[in-house]
Scaffold this motif. Structure first.
Motif, PDB file in Angstrom:
ATOM      1  N   ALA A 101       0.625  -1.139   0.532  1.00 27.52           N
ATOM      2  CA  ALA A 101      -0.443   0.275  -0.082  1.00 27.52           C
ATOM      3  C   ALA A 101       0.728   1.324   0.291  1.00 27.52           C
ATOM      4  CB  ALA A 101      -1.313   0.113   1.322  1.00 27.52           C
ATOM      5  N   LEU A 102       2.284   1.001   0.895  1.00 27.00           N
ATOM      6  CA  LEU A 102       2.754   2.008   0.677  1.00 27.00           C
ATOM      7  C   LEU A 102       3.850   2.507  -0.566  1.00 27.00           C
ATOM      8  CD1 LEU A 102       3.897   1.966   4.314  1.00 27.00           C
ATOM      9  CD2 LEU A 102       2.213   4.295   3.698  1.00 27.00           C
ATOM     10  N   GLY A 103       4.147   1.037  -1.425  1.00 26.46           N
ATOM     11  CA  GLY A 103       5.129   0.947  -2.005  1.00 26.46           C
ATOM     12  C   GLY A 103       6.609   1.275  -1.345  1.00 26.46           C
ATOM     13  N   SER A 104       6.776   0.514  -0.508  1.00 22.07           N
ATOM     14  CA  SER A 104       8.325   1.543  -0.005  1.00 22.07           C
ATOM     15  C   SER A 104       9.087   0.541  -0.551  1.00 22.07           C
ATOM     16  CB  SER A 104       7.815   0.503   1.633  1.00 22.07           C
ATOM     17  OG  SER A 104       6.940   1.399   2.082  1.00 22.07           O
ATOM     18  N   PRO A 105       9.983   0.529  -0.128  1.00 19.98           N
ATOM     19  CA  PRO A 105      11.898  -0.246  -0.850  1.00 19.98           C
ATOM     20  C   PRO A 105      11.637  -1.026  -0.023  1.00 19.98           C
ATOM     21  CG  PRO A 105      12.021   1.757   0.154  1.00 19.98           C
ATOM     22  CD  PRO A 105      10.677   1.743  -0.094  1.00 19.98           C
ATOM     23  N   LEU A 106      11.808  -1.104   0.939  1.00 18.81           N
ATOM     24  CA  LEU A 106      11.737  -1.992   2.292  1.00 18.81           C
ATOM     25  C   LEU A 106      10.722  -1.716   3.944  1.00 18.81           C
ATOM     26  CD1 LEU A 106      14.838  -1.369   4.320  1.00 18.81           C
ATOM     27  CD2 LEU A 106      13.485   0.568   2.884  1.00 18.81           C
ATOM     28  N   VAL A 107      11.141  -2.985   4.074  1.00 15.03           N
ATOM     29  CA  VAL A 107      10.511  -2.932   5.888  1.00 15.03           C
ATOM     30  C   VAL A 107      11.051  -3.707   6.971  1.00 15.03           C
ATOM     31  CG1 VAL A 107       9.863  -5.263   5.610  1.00 15.03           C
ATOM     32  CG2 VAL A 107       8.087  -3.818   6.759  1.00 15.03           C
ATOM     33  N   THR A 108      10.660  -2.677   8.084  1.00 14.33           N
ATOM     34  CA  THR A 108      11.649  -3.052   8.689  1.00 14.33           C
ATOM     35  C   THR A 108      10.655  -3.751  10.676  1.00 14.33           C
ATOM     36  OG1 THR A 108      11.353  -1.076  10.103  1.00 14.33           O
ATOM     37  CG2 THR A 108      13.247  -1.717   8.913  1.00 14.33           C
ATOM     38  N   GLU A 109      11.381  -4.631  11.116  1.00 11.00           N
ATOM     39  CA  GLU A 109      11.191  -5.555  13.025  1.00 11.00           C
ATOM     40  C   GLU A 109      12.666  -4.825  13.188  1.00 11.00           C
ATOM     41  OE1 GLU A 109       9.524  -6.574  14.435  1.00 11.00           O
ATOM     42  OE2 GLU A 109       7.046  -6.860  13.624  1.00 11.00           O
ATOM     43  N   HIS A 110      12.108  -6.026  14.876  1.00 11.01           N
ATOM     44  CA  HIS A 110      13.118  -6.061  15.587  1.00 11.01           C
ATOM     45  C   HIS A 110      12.996  -7.311  16.190  1.00 11.01           C
ATOM     46  CE1 HIS A 110      10.574  -2.112  16.262  1.00 11.01           C
ATOM     47  NE2 HIS A 110      11.568  -1.546  16.623  1.00 11.01           N
ATOM     48  N   ILE A 111      14.806  -7.404  16.918  1.00  8.61           N
ATOM     49  CA  ILE A 111      15.166  -8.652  17.072  1.00  8.61           C
ATOM     50  C   ILE A 111      15.017  -8.927  18.792  1.00  8.61           C
ATOM     51  CG2 ILE A 111      17.141  -9.567  17.403  1.00  8.61           C
ATOM     52  CD1 ILE A 111      18.736  -8.177  15.804  1.00  8.61           C
ATOM     53  N   ALA A 112      13.403  -8.769  18.894  1.00 10.44           N
ATOM     54  CA  ALA A 112      12.786  -9.209  20.379  1.00 10.44           C
ATOM     55  C   ALA A 112      12.172 -10.380  19.581  1.00 10.44           C
ATOM     56  CB  ALA A 112      12.474  -7.935  20.383  1.00 10.44           C
TER      57      ALA A 112
END
Length: 433
Positions: A82-93
């Protein structure tokens, strides 16, 4: 890797300021707060201007014992599209524990908790990251988190742990320099050593944020100005590699636009300071390319360890052996305070009804009622708690809370199992007591 430039965390409270702010090249938005079919108008306008928007997930729990939930991965992928994003992020948790395989209830932390830096936990994390990578339409980057406490018996430094994770999976890294500073104050970890051990060629971008020290413990609050030591860590990183992007995070107590712009200027200056003093640095990584699939016994051991810890933090069971009990008490208080703050945001009518009594009432409730279904469910359960016989609420509060509860859940609050059964069950099955 696309050059992102200087960015700021997009939040509804500062949406207008972000749109008007000069020199903002990109923004990051919390993925779980976005509805793909109804994106905020502010984000749509930014996208139309060519501003990159990166979704930042907080609920996958990639460091947990369970494999990533397919529904959560699909929802994250939908936001990326939906955002046309070049990457996505998350956490080491890890963010939840318990459930099948542990003979205990499913418990939610409501916050990011550290993963033990052991070979077994690394094997589980690597497999979980690969599952997420296969399900997501763009590259994934994962972030190091801040910790109020350390796991006993860790086998790797933070830098070694991150190096092996990137080496084995190809995942990109989102390095939070504020979190490196937090772990330095709280756990004695050296930020310079962590940076020297990192695979900086895997760097996706950098987070910068403020915090506050209370009683010798650094809290990564995202509600205070960025302090000089965090900017120093940023400059050190920039002396080793040119960051593809640097982003300012602010989640609470938002200052005016001029102060935010001043912080962005300080971030740019720190990067320039590091760049002009750049150096070649030797990396002492302890690299290992050995592939070790995470078998079910490994996952089960990790599940039991994480459940024992989380139940101590949110359900009042004894702290597992080897942990700093004082630090766990600080973490327990921080988790309860965050629950109170987030519930106040998702259900603002409740603090309006209770007034000054809201916070002490919620903290008393949180001390015996672990969260098990997210913050909206937590708000409903808190309201139901206020309607129980003997709850410390006057007639007016009970009447208004009942009306609020009925509007959202039905005519009669569901009966609740006494918390003592939960605590005894967790203690008996997980801790063997």
């Amino acid at each position: 890797m696309k050059r992102l430039g200087t960015g700021i965390g997009w939040r509804p409270e500062i949406a207008d300021a972000v749109e008007a702010m000069p020199g903002v090249d990109w923004v990051e938005a919390v993925a779980e707060n976005l509805c793909p079919g109804h994106l905020p108008a502010s984000l749509l306008r930014l996208r139309e201007r060519g501003v990159t928007v990166v979704p930042h997930g907080v609920s996958l729990g990639l460091g947990g014992a369970d494999r990533p939930d397919a529904g959560r991965l699909a929802a994250l992928a939908e936001r990326v599209e939906a955002l046309g994003s070049p990457l996505v992020t998350e956490h080491i948790a890890f963010v939840r524990a318990g459930g099948p395989g542990t003979f205990s209830p499913c418990l939610e932390a409501g916050h990011l908790l550290p993963v033990p830096r052991t070979r077994d936990a690394l094997d589980v994390l690597c497999e979980n990251v690969r599952i997420a990578q296969e399900a997501l339409p763009v590259p994934l980057a994962v972030e190091n988190i801040a910790a109020l406490f350390a796991w006993p018996g860790e086998e790797l430094t933070e830098g070694q742990f991150l190096y092996e994770l990137a080496d084995r999976t190809g995942v990109r890294l989102l390095i939070d320099v504020a979190n490196l500073h937090t772990n330095h104050v709280n756990n004695g970890e050296d930020p310079a050593r962590a940076l020297a051990e990192l695979p900086l060629e895997a760097l996706a971008y950098v987070h910068v944020a403020g915090g506050v020290e209370r009683d010798g413990v650094w809290h990564d609050s995202h509600a205070h100005p960025v302090p000089a030591p965090v900017l120093d860590v940023l400059a050190d990183l920039a002396s080793r590699v040119t960051p593809p992007g640097v982003l300012l995070e602010r989640d609470e107590d938002f200052p005016g636009p001029a102060e935010l712009e001043g912080e962005l200027a300080a971030i740019r200056a720190a990067v320039e300071r590091g760049r002009t003093g750049s150096r070649d640095s030797a990396r002492c990584s302890g690299r290992s390319t050995e592939e070790r699939p995470a078998g079910e016994p490994v996952r089960r051991r990790l599940a039991l360890d994480q459940t024992a810890l989380l139940s101590a933090l949110v359900a009042g069971t004894p702290a597992p052996e080897g942990f700093d009990r004082a630090r766990l008490a600080v973490q327990t208080g921080a988790l309860a305070a965050k629950r109170a703050g987030v519930v106040a945001k998702v259900a603002p009518e409740l603090p309006e009804i209770l007034g000054a009594a809201y916070r002490p009432a919620f903290l008393a409730y949180a001390g015996t009622r672990p969260m098990s279904g997210g913050y909206r469910r937590d708000a409903l359960d808190f309201a139901a708690h206020l309607l129980e016989p003997g709850a410390p609420a006057d007639a007016r509060v009970r009447r208004e809370v009942r009306a609020w509860w009925r509007e959202r859940s039905g005519p009669v609050p569901r009966s609740r199992r006494p918390v003592v059964r939960l605590v005894r069950g967790v203690r008996r099955t997980v801790l063997g007591r």
